[in-house]
Design an enzyme around this catalytic site. Structure first.
Site, PDB file in Angstrom:
ATOM      1  CG  ASN A 146      -1.688   1.220   1.445  1.00  6.92           C
ATOM      2  OD1 ASN A 146      -1.762   2.069   0.559  1.00  6.92           O
ATOM      3  ND2 ASN A 146      -2.289   1.360   2.614  1.00  6.92           N
ATOM      4  CE  LYS A 172      -0.081   3.176   4.777  1.00  8.97           C
ATOM      5  NZ  LYS A 172      -0.019   3.241   6.212  1.00  8.97           N
ATOM      6  CG  HIS A 224      -5.748   1.724   5.039  1.00 10.61           C
ATOM      7  ND1 HIS A 224      -5.279   2.758   5.817  1.00 10.61           N
ATOM      8  CD2 HIS A 224      -4.763   0.798   5.006  1.00 10.61           C
ATOM      9  CE1 HIS A 224      -4.054   2.460   6.227  1.00 10.61           C
ATOM     10  NE2 HIS A 224      -3.724   1.280   5.752  1.00 10.61           N
ATOM     11  CD  GLU A 281      -2.819   5.355   6.842  1.00 10.62           C
ATOM     12  OE1 GLU A 281      -2.772   5.394   5.601  1.00 10.62           O
ATOM     13  OE2 GLU A 281      -1.976   4.765   7.544  1.00 10.62           O
ATOM     14  CD  GLU A 317      -3.383  -2.605   7.391  1.00  9.29           C
ATOM     15  OE1 GLU A 317      -2.210  -2.701   7.020  1.00  9.29           O
ATOM     16  OE2 GLU A 317      -4.139  -1.695   7.025  1.00  9.29           O
ATOM     17  N   GLY A 372       2.593   2.289  10.755  1.00 12.61           N
ATOM     18  CA  GLY A 372       3.511   3.409  10.580  1.00 12.61           C
ATOM     19  C   GLY A 372       4.206   3.840  11.857  1.00 12.61           C
ATOM     20  CB  SER A 374       5.431  -1.666  11.881  1.00  6.80           C
ATOM     21  OG  SER A 374       4.990  -0.351  12.141  1.00  6.80           O
ATOM     22  N   GLY A 382       4.894   1.339   4.673  1.00  2.00           N
ATOM     23  CA  GLY A 382       6.213   1.975   4.515  1.00  2.00           C
ATOM     24  C   GLY A 382       7.241   1.129   3.771  1.00  2.00           C
TER      25      GLY A 382
HETATM   26  P1  PGA Z   1       2.901   0.325   7.613  1.00  4.99           P
HETATM   27  O1  PGA Z   1       1.428   0.492   7.007  1.00  4.99           O
HETATM   28  O2  PGA Z   1       3.470  -0.940   7.040  1.00  4.99           O
HETATM   29  O3  PGA Z   1       3.664   1.560   7.169  1.00  4.99           O
HETATM   30  O4  PGA Z   1       2.757   0.250   9.091  1.00  4.99           O
HETATM   31  C1  PGA Z   1       0.586  -0.599   6.849  1.00  4.99           C
HETATM   32  C2  PGA Z   1      -0.728  -0.171   6.260  1.00  4.99           C
HETATM   33  O5  PGA Z   1      -1.250   0.881   6.649  1.00  4.99           O
HETATM   34  O6  PGA Z   1      -1.297  -0.852   5.392  1.00  4.99           O
END
Ligand code: PGA
Length: 253
Positions: free
Chosen positions: A9, A11, A97, A99, A169, A175, A215, A237
């Site tokens: 992803n 983002k 998601h 976010e 998640e 993140g 993460s 990330g």
């Molecule tokens: P992250 O994000 O690997 O940066 O923690 C995961 C996600 O939001 O899908």
């Protein structure tokens, strides 16, 4: 036997040039395993879907969107329909998601409409669920995930469930560099599979793929994937670095 499924992803990152370069790197880095041993997808920003789609052509890397709108067309300024996503080569669509839930304010009801719209439009939804840190501290993880699962999949008949992937998640792990321990991930993944068995049946529960996200890095991917109910990873990330994403894919084979 469930086939592993790793999705990146991206983002709100990359630009025209770097999105294509990243896609090309993923194609060449994963060519020995993608498709045959593991399903791999990347989810670039809407505006780069078409370029990335070209870069993925004749590879086994699938394209996914980070979001979708539930209406089919019309006066919905700024929104993107399932048909548009199909048109530029998407196979998958992230729905709900964290976010989008917690930054943009999407509700379970809206997310449910998105899941339905994705399937109706021939896309494979990845329904994201997960608790906030306060909810985990208050021992509400099971309650939150159960609500998100039941509302997110409301009205979806059993025949459509083979299109669905669930991504667990924990919001506190996204993140932040804090990863759920493999045991914490396994506990919630087992709960999700149990819920699917209750809502549908054991066969559907055994077949559905449940990704972990939050993460994920090359050095924790293998251990997370070794858990019985962890069938894949949703990577934020680390999916922006070709070597890291490829290493995560390879650690999942
Ligand atoms: P992250 O994000 O690997 O940066 O923690 C995961 C996600 O939001 O899908």
């Amino acid at each position: 036997m469930r086939k592993s499924f790793i999705a990146g992803n991206w983002k709100m990152n990359t630009d025209v040039h770097s999105s294509v370069k990243l896609a090309e790197g993923v194609v060449s880095g994963c060519k020995d395993v993608a498709g045959s041993k593991v399903d791999v997808a990347v989810c670039p920003p809407f505006v780069y879907l078409q370029q990335v789609s070209k870069a993925l052509q004749s590879s086994h890397i699938a394209l996914g969107s980070q979001d979708i709108y539930f209406e089919q067309k019309g006066a919905f300024t700024g929104e993107i329909s399932a048909a548009m996503l199909k048109d530029v080569g998407c196979a998958y669509a992230l729905c709900g998601h964290s976010e989008r839930r917690h930054v943009i304010g999407e509700t379970d009801e809206l997310i449910n409409k998105k899941v339905h719209a994705a399937i109706l439009g021939g896309l494979l939804p990845i329904l994201c669920v997960g608790e906030l840190l306060d909810e985990r501290k208050a021992n509400k993880t099971d309650e939150v995930v159960t609500r998100q699962m039941k509302k997110g999949l409301a009205g979806l008949i059993a025949e459509k469930m083979s299109a669905v992937t669930i991504a667990y998640e924990p919001v506190w792990a996204i993140g932040t560099g804090l990863t759920a321990t493999p045991q914490q991930a396994q506990e919630v993944h087992a709960l999700i599979r149990k819920l699917v068995a209750q809502m549908y049946d054991r066969k559907i529960a055994d077949a559905i793929r449940i990704q972990y996200g939050g993460s994920v890095k090359p050095d924790n991917a293998g251990e997370l994937m070794s858990q019985e109910d962890v069938d894949g990873l949703l990577v934020g990330g680390a999916s922006l670095k070709t070597e890291d994403f490829v290493a995560i894919v390879k650690a999942s084979v």
